[in-house]
Design a protein around this motif. Sequence first.
Motif, short mmCIF file in Angstrom:
data_model
loop_
_atom_site.label_atom_id
_atom_site.label_comp_id
_atom_site.label_asym_id
_atom_site.label_seq_id
_atom_site.Cartn_x
_atom_site.Cartn_y
_atom_site.Cartn_z
N THR A 1 -10.23 23.68 86.98
CA THR A 1 -10.99 23.43 85.76
C THR A 1 -10.74 24.51 84.72
O THR A 1 -10.59 24.22 83.52
N ASP B 1 -8.44 23.77 80.95
CA ASP B 1 -8.91 23.96 79.58
C ASP B 1 -7.93 24.80 78.75
O ASP B 1 -8.21 25.10 77.60
N ARG C 1 -13.80 27.20 74.47
CA ARG C 1 -13.73 25.99 75.27
C ARG C 1 -14.76 26.06 76.39
O ARG C 1 -14.78 26.99 77.19
N ARG C 2 -15.60 25.07 76.43
CA ARG C 2 -16.78 25.10 77.30
C ARG C 2 -16.43 25.31 78.77
O ARG C 2 -16.96 26.19 79.44
N ASN C 3 -15.54 24.47 79.32
CA ASN C 3 -15.24 24.57 80.74
C ASN C 3 -14.59 25.90 81.10
O ASN C 3 -14.81 26.43 82.19
N PHE C 4 -13.75 26.43 80.20
CA PHE C 4 -13.11 27.72 80.47
C PHE C 4 -14.15 28.82 80.59
O PHE C 4 -14.13 29.63 81.51
N PRO D 1 -13.78 16.04 82.55
CA PRO D 1 -12.87 15.62 81.47
C PRO D 1 -13.04 14.14 81.14
O PRO D 1 -13.25 13.32 82.03
#
Length: 548
Positions: A387, A391, A269-272, A509
């Motif tokens: 953030t 995620d 997951r990108r944001n994580f 998001p």
Amino acid sequence: MATPRPPAPADARTKRLTLLACVLASTIVMIDGSVVGVALPEIRDDLGGGLAGQQWVTNGYLLTLGSLLLVAGSIGDVLGARRVFLFGVVGFGVTSVLCAFAPTIEVLVLGRALQGASGAALTPAALAVIVSVFDADERNRAIGTWTAWSGIGAAIGPVLGGWLVDVASWHWVFLINVPLVVGTVVLVARVIPADRTRDRTRHVDVPGALLCAAGLGGLTFGLIRQPLGGWGAPDVALPLAVGAVLLVLFVVHEDRSPDSMLPLGLFRRRNFVVGNVETLVMYGGLSLLTFYLVIFLQQVAGWDALEAGAALVPVTAVMLVLAGRFGALADRHGPRLFMGLGPLIAGAGLLLLLRLDADVSYVADLLPAVALFALGLSMTVAPLTATVLADAEARNAGAASGVNNAVARVAGLVAVAVVGIAVSASFGSAVDDRLDGTTLGPTASRAADALRDGPFSRPELDGTSAAEAAALRSAAGEAGVSAFRLGMGIAGGLLIAGGLIGAAGIRNPRRVVLAADCAGGQVVGQPGDVGNAEAVPTSAAATGTTPT
């Protein structure tokens, strides 16, 4: 098999008191992370143990705290965040009493290690409790408030510890935790909603927990020992290597385990991922500031311990006022702006510290830099944490929090260890440059050698002439300024890099637009969601349709 029961929505009073409980618990951990340092000389006089004993009073706490955060977060996801939170708070109170009445240095080190384990239990659990109690649109602000108030503990720790040692004894540095623990336990018991019915299909991943704790423990131990022995020392290289191997085995195990304590899908997951990379870089820079600034102010600028310990108090004050507000703005506008701009502002504040020399004026020299740094940090901390958690599903909030906490702790240890090499080399080189061409006798030469090996130390001047003493003092002062500027330059660069990572990598998001609320489509004009419009569209009003 029990079906997980969703918790009922919490009312405003429950949310306020839940946040207060989390703040109190985290404040205890933050205070204990900083308060003990000022008591170490008296502890050494009372219990003995020498320098090694002093180091392990601090390092025993850091070792278990850093190595168990991820494990404790995962256990909270399985057993319930409230249960683990309460266990950690009670454990911290019991171990504080053990530390206060420790009869020997060995018992005190053991108590500190158990304190760290308790802190590892309650820190991610506190965040998971906030996530479970507050609605998504309130979460950023709540996390910002929690972060700001908890930061008071770190700021007042040295000041409170110095006062307690002066007016009472080192025992009270630990006993001060007890009333805070009692108040927190009462709040937890009365207001924090019970955990949802346990999902019996999930179990504690014992092999994964052991591999994770041992792996992080090896890395943490090696990084703690590195400043004393260097990278090639057996008690540094071996724990680092073993820790790295165990963490690789941990990842392999988690990929195959049906009860994985760390869902590896989080790392897709990108944001994580970007949020944790930004955490690594930012908290590395933050740790360099807190580590080197206090040393510089005492050893080079000549401030006393209380003055140096209070230098960063404005950071807490600014965060207390602004962190929650920036969290609310991030909820409204998305986190990307704040995670990009905030670290850039904080990094600019640290770069202002490059103006400092051995004669430091707090108002003219230090305060502007600290205030700018505090503003940038306040913009960043709540959106960054929220953030990372956003995620992850709510059921994995503890694991996500544990990862983020562990990254922040390891970032500090890595930054201080790695940058310490460059800072030490800079200090030694600057001493040589300043003493080049100066004639020194045998005693002064030995003092110069000792000075080169002890960054920011003061030279031993007994047995030196007036001219030699002046030369050694000048060399130590100028080398200290040079080494401090290097450290702050790197710290500022890390924060700026964190801002660039956030700006380039974070994605706000996507908005949720419900199809059921757009039944009229464009036939009746246009859906009211366009442009976040809140007014009734003219065409809708004219046709008598319900705005969408």
